[in-house]
Write a protein that holds these residues in place. Structure first.
Motif, mmCIF file in Angstrom:
data_model
loop_
_atom_site.group_PDB
_atom_site.id
_atom_site.type_symbol
_atom_site.label_atom_id
_atom_site.label_comp_id
_atom_site.label_asym_id
_atom_site.label_seq_id
_atom_site.Cartn_x
_atom_site.Cartn_y
_atom_site.Cartn_z
ATOM 1 N N HIS A 1 0.835 -1.210 0.000
ATOM 2 C CA HIS A 1 0.000 0.000 0.000
ATOM 3 C C HIS A 1 0.864 1.254 0.000
ATOM 4 C CE1 HIS A 1 -2.454 3.235 1.832
ATOM 5 N NE2 HIS A 1 -3.431 2.697 1.105
ATOM 6 N N ASP A 2 1.922 1.249 0.787
ATOM 7 C CA ASP A 2 2.800 2.419 0.867
ATOM 8 C C ASP A 2 3.466 2.717 -0.467
ATOM 9 O OD1 ASP A 2 2.193 2.653 3.544
ATOM 10 O OD2 ASP A 2 4.023 1.658 4.240
ATOM 11 N N ASN A 3 3.732 1.686 -1.269
ATOM 12 C CA ASN A 3 4.488 1.865 -2.509
ATOM 13 C C ASN A 3 3.622 1.924 -3.764
ATOM 14 O OD1 ASN A 3 7.597 1.685 -1.959
ATOM 15 N ND2 ASN A 3 6.646 0.214 -0.578
ATOM 16 N N PHE A 4 2.414 1.371 -3.701
ATOM 17 C CA PHE A 4 1.569 1.337 -4.898
ATOM 18 C C PHE A 4 0.245 2.079 -4.725
ATOM 19 C CE2 PHE A 4 4.380 -2.335 -5.285
ATOM 20 C CZ PHE A 4 4.894 -2.132 -6.556
ATOM 21 N N GLY A 5 0.016 2.621 -3.544
ATOM 22 C CA GLY A 5 -1.162 3.460 -3.339
ATOM 23 C C GLY A 5 -2.464 2.713 -3.219
ATOM 24 N N GLN A 6 -2.406 1.402 -3.059
ATOM 25 C CA GLN A 6 -3.602 0.591 -2.874
ATOM 26 C C GLN A 6 -3.178 -0.719 -2.219
ATOM 27 O OE1 GLN A 6 -4.592 0.335 -7.084
ATOM 28 N NE2 GLN A 6 -3.876 -1.777 -7.187
ATOM 29 N N PHE A 7 -4.126 -1.456 -1.699
ATOM 30 C CA PHE A 7 -3.792 -2.746 -1.110
ATOM 31 C C PHE A 7 -3.774 -3.818 -2.198
ATOM 32 C CE2 PHE A 7 -5.109 -0.542 2.759
ATOM 33 C CZ PHE A 7 -4.085 -0.937 3.619
ATOM 34 N N PRO A 8 -2.915 -4.815 -2.072
ATOM 35 C CA PRO A 8 -2.829 -5.849 -3.116
ATOM 36 C C PRO A 8 -4.055 -6.736 -3.112
ATOM 37 C CG PRO A 8 -1.517 -6.485 -1.221
ATOM 38 C CD PRO A 8 -2.016 -5.082 -0.943
ATOM 39 N N LYS A 9 -4.372 -7.244 -4.286
ATOM 40 C CA LYS A 9 -5.479 -8.198 -4.412
ATOM 41 C C LYS A 9 -4.979 -9.635 -4.471
ATOM 42 C CE LYS A 9 -8.548 -4.938 -6.804
ATOM 43 N NZ LYS A 9 -7.611 -3.791 -6.798
ATOM 44 N N GLY A 10 -3.730 -9.806 -4.928
ATOM 45 C CA GLY A 10 -3.190 -11.150 -5.055
ATOM 46 C C GLY A 10 -1.849 -11.277 -4.377
ATOM 47 N N ILE A 11 -1.426 -12.514 -4.160
ATOM 48 C CA ILE A 11 -0.145 -12.778 -3.516
ATOM 49 C C ILE A 11 0.509 -13.998 -4.147
ATOM 50 C CG2 ILE A 11 -1.229 -14.187 -1.690
ATOM 51 C CD1 ILE A 11 0.967 -13.092 0.224
ATOM 52 N N TRP A 12 1.812 -13.893 -4.336
ATOM 53 C CA TRP A 12 2.618 -15.051 -4.667
ATOM 54 C C TRP A 12 3.098 -15.600 -3.341
ATOM 55 C CZ3 TRP A 12 4.657 -17.141 -9.397
ATOM 56 C CH2 TRP A 12 5.624 -18.127 -9.205
ATOM 57 N N LEU A 13 2.582 -16.739 -2.923
ATOM 58 C CA LEU A 13 3.040 -17.341 -1.678
ATOM 59 C C LEU A 13 4.521 -17.684 -1.816
ATOM 60 C CD1 LEU A 13 0.118 -19.789 -0.826
ATOM 61 C CD2 LEU A 13 0.490 -17.464 0.035
ATOM 62 N N PRO A 14 5.357 -17.363 -0.826
ATOM 63 C CA PRO A 14 6.776 -17.693 -0.929
ATOM 64 C C PRO A 14 6.979 -19.169 -1.268
ATOM 65 C CG PRO A 14 6.383 -16.295 0.979
ATOM 66 C CD PRO A 14 5.036 -16.666 0.445
ATOM 67 N N GLU A 15 7.717 -19.413 -2.336
ATOM 68 C CA GLU A 15 7.979 -20.763 -2.853
ATOM 69 C C GLU A 15 6.688 -21.480 -3.249
ATOM 70 O OE1 GLU A 15 10.932 -20.682 -3.255
ATOM 71 O OE2 GLU A 15 12.002 -19.877 -1.548
ATOM 72 N N CYS A 16 5.604 -20.745 -3.496
ATOM 73 C CA CYS A 16 4.284 -21.314 -3.787
ATOM 74 C C CYS A 16 3.865 -22.313 -2.709
ATOM 75 C CB CYS A 16 4.263 -21.998 -5.153
ATOM 76 S SG CYS A 16 4.322 -20.844 -6.540
ATOM 77 N N ALA A 17 4.314 -22.098 -1.475
ATOM 78 C CA ALA A 17 4.118 -23.075 -0.400
ATOM 79 C C ALA A 17 2.814 -22.794 0.341
ATOM 80 C CB ALA A 17 5.304 -23.044 0.562
#
Length: 527
Positions: A175-191
């Motif tokens: 949010h601090d860097n893109f001005g909005q909250f993320p909608k998706g996430i890449w889980l670390p190592e897809c774990a």
């Protein structure tokens, strides 16, 4: 009407490596190499596609550690010095190879390449995060987040507050860097582990990616396998990696990057040039290293480095175009088959480490450029989509719970928990317990508040899955062990000083300068 969708996903990640206490640390160059060979070349591809009216769609993670480093003024300054050295070296190479035919051609090619890198670096005013955000604003990129420090979440599932901290800190940082909250996430190592979706949903995240077997072994078994997302009972969507398209790029046996005409990664001028000539451009202690100028092609995977033939960028570019055409042909056939079997439009999800494109596979950005153009101009069977856009247009999916999984060796957790790295987890878990205890405190001074926040940062940095990964691969092991131990030692000392009411302000300030990630971090996230 198109018969199906292709979702390319690039995972851009590096661990947080920043050493203001030292004039030179080799591992900082992981970032500088990636900027030169992956991030700026990708931005160049995106810029040229937009200029030519190609409406590409790519999902891309920019992890919080990577974003933090790209935004850091010290690292920006040091990259500028790194690039200046490259420019100086290639100018010397052009001059010294005036009578060397093909080497002169290659040196002049690199001179032009580095000039373009410099131009984009300067035009972006050193802010590559904002440069990527431009393409998110134009709906060409779907930028997703990741765990705050790429912590391996299944190995901390017995501490939900630690998982929550990794997720919530990441979302706030996004949010601090893109001005909005993320909608998706890449889980670390897809774990993934069952129950993680509860924490993701609470953080407002709508979708994530697993390896294919995470969906295939879901409960109930998804009707369409990996070719449609599922919704967990909490409403968070899950996309599965397609093994067929992944193999064409990743496979060490049949993958495109191993083609004989492509550039050889392991034969670098830093190891080949006369020592006195190259000495100003290698490590300050005189040890050789890669400098990023490579004159040879893969030639044959079985031949030694001394037997490699000279690289030709022209023929390598032609091969990248050929491979892009082959990849598209195979996706068209795949989608036609799947559409007939499924009775609906399939989505083929193809995720890769972003650093494969350019750093490990030098021609990778060219491949992406050709692929996007061929999809746009040469066919009507598939369309590119981002994961977020797909969900907007397809809001109804099967409900199921994915299976525990990762995209690592054997598909589960063995790569990050084995005889080479298992020693770290008792220490990490004990630190989580201590941080949970500290999170209940109400600080009596500004100094104590700073110490509490710094303790949380040190724990997050110690949790990075990169350190366990490196320990298992056997490369740069000493550095990975040192980083793990140092962050844990710093955390434990802070814990003791906070508990004893005897905080060393000078030492704390040094930590805040060295490990300055997440400036707005709030220790209460561990409550």
């Amino acid at each position: 009407m198109a018969l199906g969708y292709l979702a390319l996903v690039l995972h851009a990640h590096l661990p947080f490596v920043r050493h203001p206490e030292s004039d030179y640390v080799l591992e900082e160059e992981w970032l500088y190499e990636a900027i030169t060979e992956t991030y700026i070349p990708l931005l160049r591809v995106f810029r040229d596609l937009k200029k030519d009216g190609v409406e590409f769609k790519i999902t891309m993670s920019l992890t919080p550690t990577l974003v933090s480093m790209l935004k850091d003024e010290l690292l920006q300054h040091r990259y500028d010095q790194y690039l200046q050295k490259l420019e100086q070296l290639i100018l010397k190479e052009v001059i010294s190879n005036q009578n060397n035919g093909h080497l002169k051609y290659l040196a002049e090619y690199y001179e032009q390449e580095f000039a373009q890198i410099r131009q984009i670096w300067d035009e972006s005013e050193r802010d590559l995060v904002s440069a990527f955000k431009t393409f998110q604003d134009s709906n060409n990129l779907d930028i997703v987040t990741c765990g705050a420090t790429h912590g391996y979440l299944p190995l901390m599932k017995m501490y939900p507050n630690a998982v929550k901290a990794q997720i919530e800190v990441a979302c706030d940082h996004y949010h601090d860097n893109f001005g909005q909250f993320p909608k998706g996430i890449w889980l670390p190592e897809c774990a993934y582990y069952q129950g993680l979706e509860d924490i993701l949903a609470s953080a407002g995240l709508r979708y994530f990616i697993t390896d294919g077997h995470g969906l295939i072994h879901g409960n109930p078994v998804p009707r369409f396998g990996t070719y449609a997302p599922i919704f967990t009972p909490r409403g968070v969507a899950v996309f599965g990696r397609d093994s067929e398209s992944s193999q064409q790029v990743w496979s060490s046996e049949i993958g495109y990057p191993g083609d004989p005409v492509y550039r050889e990664f392991y034969k670098d001028l830093g190891w080949e040039a006369d020592y006195e000539y190259i000495k100003p451009y290698i490590m300050p202690n005189g040890q050789r290293k890669n400098v990023g100028i490579k004159y040879y092609k893969i030639t044959d995977r079985t031949c030694s480095l001394s037997e490699k033939g000279l690289y030709d960028p022209y023929w390598a570019k032609e091969k990248a175009a050929e491979h892009a055409g082959n990849f598209l042909f195979n996706r068209i056939q795949q989608v036609k088959h799947l559409a007939g079997v499924m009775g609906r439009e399939p989505i083929v999800v193809s995720p890769y480490d972003a650093e494969l494109y350019g750093h490990w596979w030098y021609e990778g950005p060219q491949f992406l450029d050709f692929l996007c153009r061929k999809i746009w101009f040469d066919q009507e069977t598939i369309v590119m989509t981002t994961l977020g856009e797909y969900l907007q247009n397809h809001p109804t999916q099967q409900v199921a719970t994915p299976a525990q999984s990762s995209w690592g060796y054997k598909g589960y957790h063995e790569f990050w928990l084995n005889e080479s790295n298992s020693w770290i987890y008792p220490h990490l878990h004990k630190a989580i317990e201590k941080m949970t205890e500290l999170a209940q405190r109400n600080p009596e001074s500004e100094l104590e508040l700073r110490a509490l926040n710094q303790a949380g940062r040190e724990l997050l940095l110690a949790q990075s899955s990169d350190w366990a990964f490196i320990m298992h691969t056997g490369t740069m092991v000493d550095y990975a062990v040192k980083r793990t131990k140092n962050h844990l030692l710093r955390f434990n000392r802070l814990y003791e000083e906070i508990k004893n009411g005897d905080i060393n302000g000078d030492w704390l300030l040094k930590l805040e300068i060295m490990d300055d990630i997440f400036p707005d971090f709030d220790y209460q996230v561990y409550r």
